[in-house]
Each structure stands twice: as C-alpha cells, then as structure tokens.
Design a protein around this motif. Structure first.
Motif, mmCIF file in Angstrom:
data_model
loop_
_atom_site.group_PDB
_atom_site.id
_atom_site.type_symbol
_atom_site.label_atom_id
_atom_site.label_comp_id
_atom_site.label_asym_id
_atom_site.label_seq_id
_atom_site.Cartn_x
_atom_site.Cartn_y
_atom_site.Cartn_z
ATOM 1 N N ARG A 1 0.821 -1.213 0.000
ATOM 2 C CA ARG A 1 0.000 0.000 0.000
ATOM 3 C C ARG A 1 0.854 1.262 0.000
ATOM 4 N NH1 ARG A 1 -2.900 -3.981 0.930
ATOM 5 N NH2 ARG A 1 -5.120 -4.062 1.271
ATOM 6 N N SER B 1 -10.333 0.314 -10.775
ATOM 7 C CA SER B 1 -11.549 0.974 -10.306
ATOM 8 C C SER B 1 -12.670 -0.034 -10.045
ATOM 9 C CB SER B 1 -12.010 2.025 -11.309
ATOM 10 O OG SER B 1 -12.524 1.411 -12.471
ATOM 11 N N TYR B 2 -12.580 -1.232 -10.597
ATOM 12 C CA TYR B 2 -13.580 -2.272 -10.365
ATOM 13 C C TYR B 2 -13.299 -3.096 -9.115
ATOM 14 C CZ TYR B 2 -15.044 -1.275 -15.119
ATOM 15 O OH TYR B 2 -15.468 -0.652 -16.263
ATOM 16 N N SER B 3 -12.165 -2.921 -8.476
ATOM 17 C CA SER B 3 -11.811 -3.776 -7.349
ATOM 18 C C SER B 3 -12.673 -3.508 -6.120
ATOM 19 C CB SER B 3 -10.330 -3.627 -7.006
ATOM 20 O OG SER B 3 -10.051 -2.318 -6.579
ATOM 21 N N SER B 4 -12.978 -2.268 -5.828
ATOM 22 C CA SER B 4 -13.797 -1.972 -4.645
ATOM 23 C C SER B 4 -15.203 -2.547 -4.748
ATOM 24 C CB SER B 4 -13.857 -0.471 -4.403
ATOM 25 O OG SER B 4 -12.592 0.016 -4.076
ATOM 26 N N PRO B 5 -15.935 -2.309 -5.842
ATOM 27 C CA PRO B 5 -17.256 -2.930 -5.929
ATOM 28 C C PRO B 5 -17.202 -4.460 -5.912
ATOM 29 C CG PRO B 5 -17.038 -1.212 -7.582
ATOM 30 C CD PRO B 5 -15.698 -1.388 -6.951
ATOM 31 N N ILE C 1 -14.986 -6.385 -4.355
ATOM 32 C CA ILE C 1 -14.714 -6.845 -2.984
ATOM 33 C C ILE C 1 -15.943 -6.663 -2.106
ATOM 34 C CG2 ILE C 1 -13.365 -6.341 -0.912
ATOM 35 C CD1 ILE C 1 -11.000 -5.786 -2.810
ATOM 36 N N LEU C 2 -16.614 -5.519 -2.225
ATOM 37 C CA LEU C 2 -17.821 -5.297 -1.431
ATOM 38 C C LEU C 2 -18.915 -6.302 -1.779
ATOM 39 C CD1 LEU C 2 -18.005 -1.417 -1.331
ATOM 40 C CD2 LEU C 2 -17.545 -2.973 0.558
ATOM 41 N N THR C 3 -19.059 -6.635 -3.055
ATOM 42 C CA THR C 3 -20.048 -7.629 -3.457
ATOM 43 C C THR C 3 -19.692 -9.003 -2.903
ATOM 44 O OG1 THR C 3 -20.502 -6.376 -5.444
ATOM 45 C CG2 THR C 3 -21.213 -8.666 -5.433
#
Length: 107
Positions: free
Chosen positions: A17, A38-42, A44-46
């Motif tokens: 990090r 930019s797709y990693s956060s959604p 992981i949350l899903t």
C-alpha cells in the motif's frame, strides 16, 4: 513461527500500500491499469455482502424468499440510497428495518 508469519504479512500489506500511496515514490499507473483497478472496490464489497444476504444461515443453501430479513433489509437499503442519496440515513433506516423484521416478523 506464527509471530514471524504475522509480521511478514504485515510488512507485505504495508509496503504494497505504501508504494501506491506515498507521493514521493515515482510509480505511476497507466489509464488501463487505473480503469481495471476501479472495479476492485465494488467487486470486494459484493464478495462480502452477497453471501451474507443470500446465504444467511449456516446451512449453505441459497435463501431467496420474502421471509429472509437480510434480503428485505438490503432491498430497503438499496431503494433508500437510490431515492435519497443519503447513505447514513439509508443505513440507519435499513438497520432498523432489519431489526424489526428479525425480532417481530420472523422470530
């Protein structure tokens, strides 16, 4: 041995990090890599919320029903965020709805 493993994992997470967050490190990503990340956060949350909502019990079976308080509260939360745009209000109201469903309707 366990302590060495914990310290090694801590160092790996910290430095992975640090490289991206420290402005003095001359590491820049191209636009394609930034778009992919930019797709990693959604994603992981899903991966976190989907099993909680659709497989709430420890049985491991899919539970899509009007008697699933997790699913009903998630639908309410989604509708509230969509209509109001106020995330904090949506969280509080959907938690209240979940409590109501869990304690009074489906107990």
């Amino acid at each position: 041995m366990i302590m060495i493993s914990i310290l090694a994992m801590t160092a790996i997470v910290f430095f992975s990090r640090y490289i991206f967050l420290e402005p003095r490190v001359p590491l820049k990503l191209n636009n394609h890599a930034l778009r992919v990340l930019s797709y990693s956060s959604p994603a992981i949350l899903t991966a976190i919320w989907a099993p909680i909502i659709f497989i709430p019990e420890s049985e491991g079976k899919l539970f899509i029903s009007y008697q699933n308080p997790y699913l009903l509260a998630a639908i309410i939360a989604g509708l509230l965020v969509w209509k109001t745009g106020n995330v904090l209000l949506s969280i509080i109201l959907s938690m209240g709805a979940f409590l109501f469903f869990n304690l009074y309707l489906f107990s």
